[in-house]
Design an enzyme around this catalytic site. Sequence first.
Site, short mmCIF file in Angstrom:
data_model
loop_
_atom_site.label_atom_id
_atom_site.label_comp_id
_atom_site.label_asym_id
_atom_site.label_seq_id
_atom_site.Cartn_x
_atom_site.Cartn_y
_atom_site.Cartn_z
N GLU A 1 65.65 -5.26 -13.01
CA GLU A 1 66.16 -6.57 -12.58
C GLU A 1 66.16 -7.61 -13.71
O GLU A 1 65.70 -8.73 -13.55
CB GLU A 1 65.36 -7.08 -11.37
CG GLU A 1 65.54 -6.22 -10.14
CD GLU A 1 64.86 -6.77 -8.90
OE1 GLU A 1 64.12 -7.79 -8.99
OE2 GLU A 1 65.04 -6.18 -7.82
N GLU B 1 66.44 0.38 -5.14
CA GLU B 1 65.61 -0.43 -4.25
C GLU B 1 66.47 -0.82 -3.06
O GLU B 1 67.50 -1.48 -3.22
CB GLU B 1 65.08 -1.70 -4.95
CG GLU B 1 64.00 -1.44 -5.99
CD GLU B 1 63.35 -2.72 -6.49
OE1 GLU B 1 63.22 -3.68 -5.70
OE2 GLU B 1 62.99 -2.75 -7.68
#
Length: 529
Positions: free
Chosen positions: A180, A305
């Site tokens: 991320e 995720e």
Amino acid sequence: MGNETNTRNAATVSLAGTKPIADVPRRLFGSFVEHLGRCVYGGIYEPDHPTADENGFRQDVLDLVKELGVTCVRYPGGNFVSNYNWEDGTGPRDQRPVRRDLAWHCTETNQMGIDDFYRWSQKSGTEIMLAVNMGTRGLKSALEELEYVNGTAGTELADRRVKNGIEEPMDVKMWCIGNEMDGPWQVGHMSPDEYAAAVDRVAHAMKLAESGLELVACGSSNAHMPTFGEWERKVLTKAYRNLDFVSAHAYYMDRGHRTHDAVELQDFLASAEDMTYFINTVAKQADAAKAANNGDKDIALSFDEWGVWYSDAWNEQEDAWQKESANGLHHGTWPVAPHLLEDIYTVADAVVEGSLMITLLKHCDRVRSASRAQLVNVIAPIMAEPNGGPAWKQTIFYPFAEAAAYARGDVYVPAIDSPTVATKSYGDVAAIDAVVTWDAEARRGLLLAVNRDLGAAHDVTVSLDGLAGAGDVTVTRAQILHDDNPYMQNTAEDPTAVTPGELPVSTVDAGTLSFALPAVSWAAVEFTA
């Protein structure tokens, strides 16, 4: 359910004229273990637990991991990895340093690391997807970790691994290059151009060291980031030659859960619409990067995720911590493995997760890997009670376990004619969604279906005529997850309050099945032909 009407509408699911879109990738049934809360400490690792083995791994948790059917586990993060020294988790435990974890404001004891997780993966029968630190480290650290993990004895780092008790290379094939990195919450976060240059350098060097690696670039942290789309375009165009996957992350929650707001719940039940938009947008950018490079390979998606996360609770905790820490300097000890993100899931949450799994399967021509986040205690299908307590299954355990166990062969995306429901975020969406997998060699199939309608049951007719050589169909097992109260939960005190029940299925004629799905329900039908 209080607002369900007596309306019974009809929906049809048909495979007539369809062809398989892709084979079922085994990595689609992956999960995620991060050094966060009690996922590791008190989850997979608790040396004082009565079931703990010689490595400190909880056997009751291992048994449930195997029952869940997890195939591949992403490790060690997550936000945690962006301030992590991989070397800290190697060698004798009594010589490992204690560090501060900036991601979750905790103390990391490093009693679990790559050496230990490799041993755990051997016991759980899972592949490792390893993430490297691109926040505070980068190229040199990634290459050294790769040598330690996969190197043949005879070099300094590979010999260090051998000295630490792991003689053969770990053979980790799939590597995430950071986590991320578009997120301002991430230690060392970057702009699209900065990360594109960084991942290009690291991916190139890692492939020089080991050309057979499968490398995952960070994609957008969610579909609502300000650089969504632009991020993927720049990263994948720059580093196309040495990348195999781009990541996608998405979490969903019922924003009206505290007041049981029906409008918000109906919106939540349609969360797969957002996942579909995410997948289609990223695939389009990946194809543009391929064209820009005159390439001959498709960049696949690693949806590493995904799941339901009630992040409002964490945001409140973090806001309070930041407000307190802003006033002067603080020297208090950060907690070790506190209770964080321990959401207790409902029937509605399980239906949403079943819907998301259907969506991943329906797009597995591009989504070739996925990690349901996370595995134990932290936004997880498995809960592990502390102080010698038991491990138990959340409601969301069941849709994942069914798909992991029985989705085999090829994926068929059926044509669905369904009543619609109105949603705030997505407009009118189909109440019924479904997918079919078919293993032609074993002649076994699986139908997964959901009713996303908060207010009505629906009669569903399924035509399996499109399956190659299926012929007459025999239902071998059919189950449904539903409760009249969509907020019903399993708990430590009552861990079997919600479990799948038998779904009555009738055979209309050869290759045609019929059943009723009540409001807010998930179903699975296993069949042979």
